[in-house]
Design a protein around this motif. Structure first.
Motif, PDB file in Angstrom:
ATOM      1  N   ILE A  31       0.832  -1.213   0.000  1.00 46.36           N
ATOM      2  CA  ILE A  31       0.000   0.000   0.000  1.00 46.36           C
ATOM      3  C   ILE A  31       0.863   1.259   0.000  1.00 46.36           C
ATOM      4  CG2 ILE A  31      -1.722   1.336   1.266  1.00 46.36           C
ATOM      5  CD1 ILE A  31      -2.851  -1.319   2.352  1.00 46.36           C
ATOM      6  N   ALA A  32       1.873   1.298   0.887  1.00 44.52           N
ATOM      7  CA  ALA A  32       2.675   2.524   1.007  1.00 44.52           C
ATOM      8  C   ALA A  32       3.318   2.913  -0.326  1.00 44.52           C
ATOM      9  CB  ALA A  32       3.716   2.381   2.121  1.00 44.52           C
ATOM     10  N   ALA A  48       2.421   2.011  -3.273  1.00 44.37           N
ATOM     11  CA  ALA A  48       1.352   2.276  -4.253  1.00 44.37           C
ATOM     12  C   ALA A  48       0.821   3.693  -4.082  1.00 44.37           C
ATOM     13  CB  ALA A  48       0.223   1.256  -4.093  1.00 44.37           C
ATOM     14  N   VAL A  49       0.616   4.101  -2.835  1.00 45.65           N
ATOM     15  CA  VAL A  49       0.132   5.466  -2.589  1.00 45.65           C
ATOM     16  C   VAL A  49       1.137   6.478  -3.117  1.00 45.65           C
ATOM     17  CG1 VAL A  49      -0.312   7.175  -0.779  1.00 45.65           C
ATOM     18  CG2 VAL A  49      -1.329   4.886  -0.608  1.00 45.65           C
ATOM     19  N   GLU A  50       2.416   6.265  -2.821  1.00 40.50           N
ATOM     20  CA  GLU A  50       3.417   7.248  -3.237  1.00 40.50           C
ATOM     21  C   GLU A  50       3.555   7.309  -4.755  1.00 40.50           C
ATOM     22  OE1 GLU A  50       4.572   9.564  -1.267  1.00 40.50           O
ATOM     23  OE2 GLU A  50       3.281   8.611   0.199  1.00 40.50           O
ATOM     24  N   LEU A  51       3.503   6.155  -5.411  1.00 36.93           N
ATOM     25  CA  LEU A  51       3.607   6.158  -6.872  1.00 36.93           C
ATOM     26  C   LEU A  51       2.316   6.647  -7.526  1.00 36.93           C
ATOM     27  CD1 LEU A  51       5.523   2.866  -7.755  1.00 36.93           C
ATOM     28  CD2 LEU A  51       6.321   5.217  -8.035  1.00 36.93           C
ATOM     29  N   GLY A  52       1.204   6.509  -6.807  1.00 38.55           N
ATOM     30  CA  GLY A  52      -0.062   6.855  -7.428  1.00 38.55           C
ATOM     31  C   GLY A  52      -0.674   5.679  -8.172  1.00 38.55           C
ATOM     32  N   GLU A  62       7.763  -1.866  -3.478  1.00 35.86           N
ATOM     33  CA  GLU A  62       7.718  -0.986  -4.646  1.00 35.86           C
ATOM     34  C   GLU A  62       8.213  -1.736  -5.884  1.00 35.86           C
ATOM     35  OE1 GLU A  62       9.812   2.789  -4.424  1.00 35.86           O
ATOM     36  OE2 GLU A  62       9.779   2.970  -6.613  1.00 35.86           O
TER      37      GLU A  62
END
Lengths: 378, 378
Positions: free
Chosen positions: B18-19, B21-25, B288
């Motif tokens: 999740i982390a 994914a959120v940062e990459l969008g 990631e």
């Protein structure tokens, strides 16, 4: 018990709290302004943060309320406090980030170095300030300005007539802030974390590069920042965090003047663009630190993870398509750069993401961050 | 267009995607087994991953399907592929992580170094293997084992009678895997990322310490791993990733024998406990990297961010309360250690979180990671 934080506001700052919240196991809940905001994944409510009932209902199921921005009105904040909600930073601290005249007044009381300033209620007073400061000055609306909005360089008092008229209309008899035009060498920013029980940690002072009033790049630590400058800005940050009773992250934007003084420009009481480098460049990023601080947990190590970090904002984004369409090119060219996007549609001038690079060589780090960011713009 | 990944399984591996994914969008969607799983924040569906209709419905709105575990049955995987869904890793690769006899057979074809092994269908064959290997061996159920389950050291063939009986009952006429008891100095693990278009990146080989068949600690890179060992394990990892057509992260668990050979123990085709150090210790963490790989995006830099990293699992957790109750003590003592929790209730032997430490001094890094983890256990 699982720790629960409620964030008012669903922008990218709330979004970037999600990753550390997930890793720590903190239940992060966001009150978003609309559906589909940057922090939508963690949004448990959608509503108007100016409505005390909305915010009180949202606050019922969390341990502490914190913020994505400083725009929650004082009456809403005090309603929260009156209802027994932990609000961090609290209303009496946040006032200083909400009203620039309140900030200037309090910083003067604390003896903090500032540009010359005055609160002026009409063009006559403004003209007097201009006459006293070489005929040019910066006029600011005390409330609601950000990213260069609400800031104007004037050489004639009449250039602020529209703002005076607006103040007269809103019936509060308010004033404008006028500040001397500082002859500065560069802009710096000092990040400080403070928790309610008093622990304070400072980050290394950074250099910020603004374009059109918007933060474009940050270099951490600030190049050529010797021991003295580093100590001065850290002490200044701590004094402000303590003097204003900040709980959470504080960003102090500074001018380094051509005659080697440091003057306070602006304050932000939340994670701030000038601290984004710390996500990848510091042991504890500012978003994790903010969570720890508002939960009154021991603060994390703020040491840099590499000699140099650079953050470059993605401003506007590509004129067609999405940021993700550019991933392949950027990742191929810059496999070591960290990409952060905000889930926002590209639009001219809009902050839609940033990239962080770290390494041993300053020029190389800045070059790589700029290169990676360039792939996301036309 | 926003990239969408569907993860089958809602455990901690999905959670830790999740982390990034959120940062990459990246729009990460999880098909969870139940409500309230580790990856609940990203769960968009709850259902049985053994039901092709459930998984097909989940897959309809994503660009690629990947996994939190390797237990999705082949018929479900092939139904996805037949429906035109991108499945990474694909069924033909995943077979090798699902069935240890299939794995051993294929690794033998690829000429990979392995313990002596045999597929045995009755006690007579097993006894023959025991007689040929000094009277003791490791018997494994080919399917469904993990964390020491489905693994048994035997010195009499009758000690596997219950497993033979179970095999006979399930009507598939299956076999057990028997392997020589390797005289090993230590256990290692090699992480490899591979994307569909062929790019491969290896992480530094790590040392893993198992307790009661469960990973307890990881040190990255493996101490005293010279150039030769590092090159051998990397080449071995690449050969397996390519030979088996892995897409995403691959973990190769290895024995380093007392006579300086390296033998393949187990495979996992997903982010793996032995790679958790990379979240904080490598430029690109394995979570990631897995997202990038399954999206067929250029892979990230796998360089360590510090000379040494240590990961220590939190096994079981405190006997009363939650992990979060221990945050204050752990963070106060270890402000530089990174804490990762899985949102699971403490239970004896259960993996409920881990801590990562990084630094210049190996002993210090291991000491700090152990110290931090100890605060979360009684």
């Amino acid at each position: 018990m699982t720790l629960r934080i409620g964030v008012v506001g669903g922008g990218q700052l709330a979004r970037m709290m999600i990753a550390p919240a997930v890793e720590l196991g903190v239940d992060l809940r966001v009150l978003a302004e609309d559906e589909g905001m940057s922090a939508a994944l963690a949004a448990t409510a959608v509503g108007d943060y100016r409505d005390a009932d909305v915010v009180l209902a949202f606050a019922r199921d969390v341990d502490v309320i914190t913020f994505d921005h400083e725009h929650v009105p004082q009456d809403v904040l005090t309603a929260l406090v009156d209802a027994g909600v932990a609000v961090r930073p609290g209303p009496s601290a946040l006032r200083h980030a909400q009203d620039k005249i309140v900030m200037r007044t309090r910083l003067a009381e604390l003896g903090m170095p500032q540009p010359d300033w005055a609160a002026v209620s009409d063009a006559v007073q403004l003209q007097q300030f201009l006459d006293d400061h070489g005929g040019r000055a910066v006029v600011k609306t005390p409330r609601g300005g950000y990213d260069g909005k609400g800031v104007r360089v004037v050489s004639l008092a009449t250039e602020a007539d529209d703002w005076f008229a607006a103040l007269a209309e809103d019936g509060h008899g308010g004033e404008l802030l006028v500040e001397e035009l500082v002859d500065f060498r560069r802009e710096l920013a000092q990040q400080v974390a403070r928790r309610p029980s008093g622990e304070v940690r400072t980050y290394p002072v950074v250099e910020t590069v603004q374009r059109d009033g918007v933060c474009a790049e940050v270099i951490a630590p600030a190049p050529r920042a010797g021991e003295r400058l580093t100590a001065v800005t850290a002490a200044l940050g701590v004094a402000i965090a303590e003097g204003l009773g900040v709980e959470g992250m504080l960003a102090v934007e500074l001018f380094e003047t051509t005659d080697d003084r440091v003057l306070v420009n602006e304050l932000a009481m939340r994670p701030h663009n000038s601290g984004h480098w710390s996500q990848d460049g510091a042991v504890t990023g500012q978003f994790e630190q903010h969570l720890r601080a508002v939960l009154d947990l021991p603060l994390g190590d703020t040491s840099p993870r590499a000699p140099w970090s650079a953050m470059v904002n993605i401003l506007g984004g590509p004129t067609s398509g999405t940021l993700e369409d550019r991933f392949a090119a950027a990742m191929d060219d810059c496999p070591e750069v960290k990409i952060h996007t905000y889930g926002k549609a590209p639009r001219p001038g809009r902050k839609v993401g940033h990239v962080n690079a770290t390494g041993d060589d300053l020029d190389d780090v800045v070059y790589r961050a700029r290169a990676a960011a360039s792939f996301f713009q036309d």
